[in-house]
Design a protein around this motif. Sequence first.
Motif, short mmCIF file in Angstrom:
data_model
loop_
_atom_site.label_atom_id
_atom_site.label_comp_id
_atom_site.label_asym_id
_atom_site.label_seq_id
_atom_site.Cartn_x
_atom_site.Cartn_y
_atom_site.Cartn_z
N LEU A 16 0.84 -1.21 0.00
CA LEU A 16 0.00 0.00 0.00
C LEU A 16 0.87 1.26 0.00
O LEU A 16 0.59 2.22 -0.73
CB LEU A 16 -0.92 0.01 1.22
N ILE A 17 1.95 1.24 0.80
CA ILE A 17 2.85 2.40 0.83
C ILE A 17 3.50 2.59 -0.54
O ILE A 17 3.59 3.71 -1.06
CB ILE A 17 3.92 2.21 1.93
N GLY A 18 3.90 1.48 -1.18
CA GLY A 18 4.48 1.56 -2.52
C GLY A 18 3.49 2.08 -3.54
O GLY A 18 3.84 2.87 -4.43
N LEU A 19 2.21 1.67 -3.39
CA LEU A 19 1.16 2.15 -4.29
C LEU A 19 0.99 3.66 -4.14
O LEU A 19 0.88 4.40 -5.14
CB LEU A 19 -0.15 1.41 -3.97
N SER A 20 0.97 4.11 -2.89
CA SER A 20 0.81 5.54 -2.63
C SER A 20 1.96 6.34 -3.25
O SER A 20 1.74 7.34 -3.94
CB SER A 20 0.76 5.76 -1.12
N ALA A 21 3.19 5.87 -3.01
CA ALA A 21 4.36 6.58 -3.56
C ALA A 21 4.31 6.57 -5.09
O ALA A 21 4.71 7.54 -5.74
CB ALA A 21 5.64 5.92 -3.06
N SER A 22 3.79 5.48 -5.68
CA SER A 22 3.73 5.38 -7.13
C SER A 22 2.69 6.33 -7.71
O SER A 22 2.90 6.91 -8.78
CB SER A 22 3.41 3.93 -7.55
N LEU A 23 1.55 6.49 -7.01
CA LEU A 23 0.54 7.45 -7.45
C LEU A 23 1.13 8.86 -7.46
O LEU A 23 0.90 9.64 -8.40
CB LEU A 23 -0.67 7.43 -6.50
N MET A 24 1.91 9.19 -6.43
CA MET A 24 2.51 10.52 -6.36
C MET A 24 3.55 10.70 -7.46
O MET A 24 3.65 11.77 -8.06
CB MET A 24 3.18 10.75 -5.00
N LEU A 25 4.32 9.66 -7.74
CA LEU A 25 5.36 9.75 -8.76
C LEU A 25 4.75 9.90 -10.16
O LEU A 25 5.07 10.84 -10.89
CB LEU A 25 6.24 8.50 -8.71
N LEU A 26 3.86 8.97 -10.52
CA LEU A 26 3.35 8.97 -11.90
C LEU A 26 2.27 10.03 -12.09
O LEU A 26 2.15 10.61 -13.17
CB LEU A 26 2.79 7.58 -12.24
N GLY A 27 1.47 10.30 -11.05
CA GLY A 27 0.37 11.25 -11.18
C GLY A 27 0.83 12.69 -11.02
O GLY A 27 0.43 13.57 -11.78
N GLN A 28 1.67 12.92 -10.02
CA GLN A 28 2.02 14.28 -9.65
C GLN A 28 3.46 14.63 -10.05
O GLN A 28 3.82 15.79 -10.10
CB GLN A 28 1.86 14.43 -8.13
N GLY A 29 4.27 13.60 -10.26
CA GLY A 29 5.67 13.85 -10.60
C GLY A 29 6.52 14.24 -9.42
O GLY A 29 7.54 14.92 -9.56
#
Lengths: 144, 153
Positions: A16-29
């Motif tokens: 879940l933590i990895g998913l959250s970090a991935s959303l921030m990376l790919l979605g928000q940069g």
Amino acid sequence: MSPEFSPLSATVGGLLIGLSASLMLLGQGRVAGISGVLGGLLAPAPGELGWRGAFLAGLLAGGGLIMAAQPDAISFGLERSPLAIVAAGLLVGFGTRLGNGCTSGHGVCGLSRFSRRSLVAVMTFMFTGGLSAAAVHHLFGGAL
Amino acid sequence: MKNLLSLLLPVLAGLIFAVGLAVAGMTQNSKVVNFLDVSGDWDPSLGFVMVGAIGVHTLAYRLLPGLTEPWLGGRFLLPTRQDFDPRLIVGAVMFGLGWGLAGYCPGPAVVSATSGGREPLIFLASMLAGMVLFQLFDRAAVAREAAKQQSPT
């Protein structure tokens, strides 16, 4: 080894933590580093305030959700005096800003992009974290 | 629509992050200390948190080259430094000492404060104070550096 060993829930939580970090990376940069988010709110840079405030609001909302659904999941299970807690908080706040990251920024995000700086930071804070935890345990009988 | 999404995405990410920390056990600070202290009742669970998180996040980094901009627009702002400076090491040393002392790193500190407990609230306030102190220190260091460059030697 501790009877509290829980590899399955730890892995699921990590996913879940990895998913959250991935959303921030790919979605928000942006890097989802908590100390960076908090530090950035304390010293606002133009254009970076909105997403940081929103991410913090989400963290707090998540905390509220956990307190409503499973309050036992949040517990302070150590014997620490207010003075020890203040010292620990100051070290964590100052240290994460000075070293440009914490467990999320250097640990999850930095190691995932194979950053040398983050690898050194993670090895360093894991080592000194082990030292201070063991020192409280052996020199002060677990209470400070 | 994009404006709304650009607020909703970080809110959702923050919420997932908080739930992930709680599921992982990182909002129980005694569990964190039992992970860091290998000389005690060692609980290796939190190593599995890193395995899960890095496992997913490395995949996200592999998708990165295929994107010209983030889904919500704007640009990528990611760390690029490769050098080792004293600040990185000293900061990590300090952070670790505090982490082992109270069992809180910044994420769990924020999430645990929502319990309203005295200890997590004291920790969070002190941590934020430490961040403000850093800013004062940093500002003074920048000013010193500027003064050094102006003064004739």
